[in-house]
Design an enzyme around this catalytic site. Sequence first.
Site, short mmCIF file in Angstrom:
data_model
loop_
_atom_site.label_atom_id
_atom_site.label_comp_id
_atom_site.label_asym_id
_atom_site.label_seq_id
_atom_site.Cartn_x
_atom_site.Cartn_y
_atom_site.Cartn_z
N GLY A 12 0.83 -1.20 0.00
CA GLY A 12 0.00 0.00 0.00
C GLY A 12 0.86 1.25 0.00
N ALA A 13 1.99 1.17 -0.70
CA ALA A 13 3.03 2.19 -0.57
C ALA A 13 2.70 3.51 -1.24
CB ALA A 13 4.35 1.65 -1.13
N ASP A 64 -1.25 -6.51 -7.44
CA ASP A 64 -2.56 -6.53 -6.81
C ASP A 64 -2.55 -7.60 -5.73
OD1 ASP A 64 -5.20 -6.62 -6.07
OD2 ASP A 64 -6.00 -6.94 -8.08
N SER A 154 -8.25 1.54 14.27
CA SER A 154 -8.68 1.81 15.64
C SER A 154 -9.65 0.72 16.09
CB SER A 154 -9.36 3.18 15.72
OG SER A 154 -8.46 4.20 15.34
N TYR A 166 -14.50 -4.09 6.36
CA TYR A 166 -13.25 -3.48 6.81
C TYR A 166 -12.97 -3.82 8.27
CZ TYR A 166 -9.71 0.16 7.56
OH TYR A 166 -8.55 0.83 7.87
N LYS A 170 -9.79 -6.23 9.56
CA LYS A 170 -8.71 -5.57 10.29
C LYS A 170 -8.60 -6.14 11.71
CE LYS A 170 -6.82 -2.45 7.56
NZ LYS A 170 -5.36 -2.35 7.30
#
Length: 280
Positions: A12-13, A64, A154, A166, A170
């Site tokens: 994800g640079a 990808d 978070s 998401y 995560k």
Amino acid sequence: MSEQQRVALVTGAAGGIGRAIVGGLLGQGLAVAAVDRTAQGLAELQKAAEERQQGARLLTIEADLAQDEAIPEIVAKARARFGTIDILVNNAGVGQATLRSDNRENPIKFWEVTPEQWKLFVAVHNNAPMALSRALVHDMMRQKWGRIVNVTTSLGTMIRDGSPTYGPSKAALEAFSAIMAKDLAGTGVTVNVLVPGGMTNTGMIPQEAGYERADMIQPEVMAAPLNWLVSDAAASVTGRRFLGVHWDPSLPPEQAAANAGAPVAWTDIATMPIEPPRRG
């Protein structure tokens, strides 16, 4: 091995947080293999590095992460250029706005998520970090030095309404980080979590969402804690999560870490399940 010779692989640079991470690592003299699926973003990253006379230490890899075959290709390209990879930063992410641009005003329900959408989030947030870590960790263990930093989110975001893809994916990466740290205890390889600490000024928050960009957390808060986590000074730090927004760069790093850190995942409140005694 001097820190100037170390090599980091960052996923994800080309995004906001990724650019801040890559810039920080290059600024510390490290070499970086920067992975992203956007060719334009990687070209901009390369141009910025060259303007700072750091381009020779940057390798951009277009890939990808949702595709399983991308992982061995990424590792092969990074090793062909730099040799052993010492540091892995699993930063790549897919935001909820990918599914619905007005998701904050019109939160998507879990039953509206298609199997393909679910698989995309799991592929990027779980499968890719697992596969990259597995591919690189043996070299790290052999040299008795390595750093794995996972960018989760978070804790409140993990259970926010409108975040049925998401948040859970995560949360799984957060739990995986805790297990990784335990598995690697005593090997010289550390595993930690680093998050901004709230809504961050990146492309994951659409412009039409209506927030003042200056009021958000800026991606640059990630650079200082990451640079410390991948240094020799943090050799004994593992199984921790750090909030970039709480990191005070004016303090000595150890004090800044104490203020910004906590146990990874939920280990400070978790209780182990009741189990019967083993036979024999």
